[in-house]
Design a protein around this motif. Structure first.
Motif, PDB file in Angstrom:
ATOM      1  N   HIS A   1      -2.057  -5.203 -10.997  1.00 33.86           N
ATOM      2  CA  HIS A   1      -1.135  -4.281 -11.668  1.00 33.86           C
ATOM      3  C   HIS A   1      -1.381  -4.318 -13.169  1.00 33.86           C
ATOM      4  O   HIS A   1      -1.372  -5.393 -13.772  1.00 33.86           O
TER       5      HIS A   1
ATOM      6  N   HIS B   1      -4.554 -10.167  -6.717  1.00 32.79           N
ATOM      7  CA  HIS B   1      -3.691 -10.885  -5.783  1.00 32.79           C
ATOM      8  C   HIS B   1      -3.412 -10.033  -4.561  1.00 32.79           C
ATOM      9  O   HIS B   1      -3.758  -8.846  -4.512  1.00 32.79           O
TER      10      HIS B   1
ATOM     11  N   ILE C   1       4.300 -11.573 -11.378  1.00 29.43           N
ATOM     12  CA  ILE C   1       2.850 -11.376 -11.294  1.00 29.43           C
ATOM     13  C   ILE C   1       2.358 -10.835 -12.628  1.00 29.43           C
ATOM     14  O   ILE C   1       2.761  -9.745 -13.050  1.00 29.43           O
TER      15      ILE C   1
ATOM     16  N   HIS D   1      -0.100  -9.764  -1.230  1.00 27.89           N
ATOM     17  CA  HIS D   1       1.108 -10.306  -0.635  1.00 27.89           C
ATOM     18  C   HIS D   1       1.329  -9.692   0.737  1.00 27.89           C
ATOM     19  O   HIS D   1       0.897  -8.567   0.991  1.00 27.89           O
TER      20      HIS D   1
ATOM     21  N   HIS E   1      -5.313  -6.547  -5.000  1.00 27.73           N
ATOM     22  CA  HIS E   1      -5.032  -5.515  -5.990  1.00 27.73           C
ATOM     23  C   HIS E   1      -4.562  -6.158  -7.287  1.00 27.73           C
ATOM     24  O   HIS E   1      -4.338  -7.375  -7.338  1.00 27.73           O
TER      25      HIS E   1
ATOM     26  N   GLN F   1       3.970  -7.140 -12.133  1.00 21.35           N
ATOM     27  CA  GLN F   1       4.879  -6.773 -11.044  1.00 21.35           C
ATOM     28  C   GLN F   1       5.840  -7.933 -10.801  1.00 21.35           C
ATOM     29  O   GLN F   1       5.480  -9.095 -11.009  1.00 21.35           O
TER      30      GLN F   1
HETATM   31 MN    MN Z   1       1.217  -6.740  -6.071  1.00 25.62          MN
END
Ligand code: MN
Length: 131
Positions: free
Chosen positions: A58, A97, A91, A99, A56, A62
């Protein structure tokens, strides 16, 4: 790991099981939402071992603040980074990316997210198992 153990190991509440955009068992509790003036939401995210979110990005970036366990952070085209308690990850905007937890550890982070998130494909098992 049992929910009770996960809940006892984290600073903020476990919250509810995440229903979309994740692989494995993950839980989310929004601990802060303030549209104005900060325009930032803070969620406590708890991952069972092996759980992770989909790729995903942002729009405004983030920040992740790791509060427990062991996890991975990976940007597209880069090596995965092992995350431990106390790590802070910045981020950048529009960087693809994911997590999540390592295979054998639960993982808890706070995620501070101003702006929207765009979701992509899952991190498949073949990819994850190579870590
Ligand atoms: Mn993220």
């Amino acid at each position: 790991m049992e929910n009770e153990q996960l809940s006892n190991s984290t600073i903020f509440p476990l919250g509810d099981k995440v229903q979309a955009n994740f692989t494995g068992d993950a839980y989310l509790k929004m601990v802060f939402t303030d549209p104005e003036p900060l325009n930032t939401a803070i969620g406590n995210v708890t991952f069972a071992p092996g759980a992770r979110n989909n790729w995903h990005a942002h729009q405004v970036g983030q920040v992740l603040l790791v509060t427990g366990g062991k996890g991975w952070y990976q940007e597209e085209g880069k090596a995965a980074r092992l995350l431990l308690t106390g790590d802070v990850i910045n981020i950048p905007p529009n960087v693809k990316h994911w997590h999540g937890a390592t295979k054998d550890s639960w993982f808890v982070h706070l995620a501070m997210t101003p702006g929207a998130t765009e979701w992509f494909e899952a991190v498949d098992d073949e990819w994850f198992d190579q870590l």
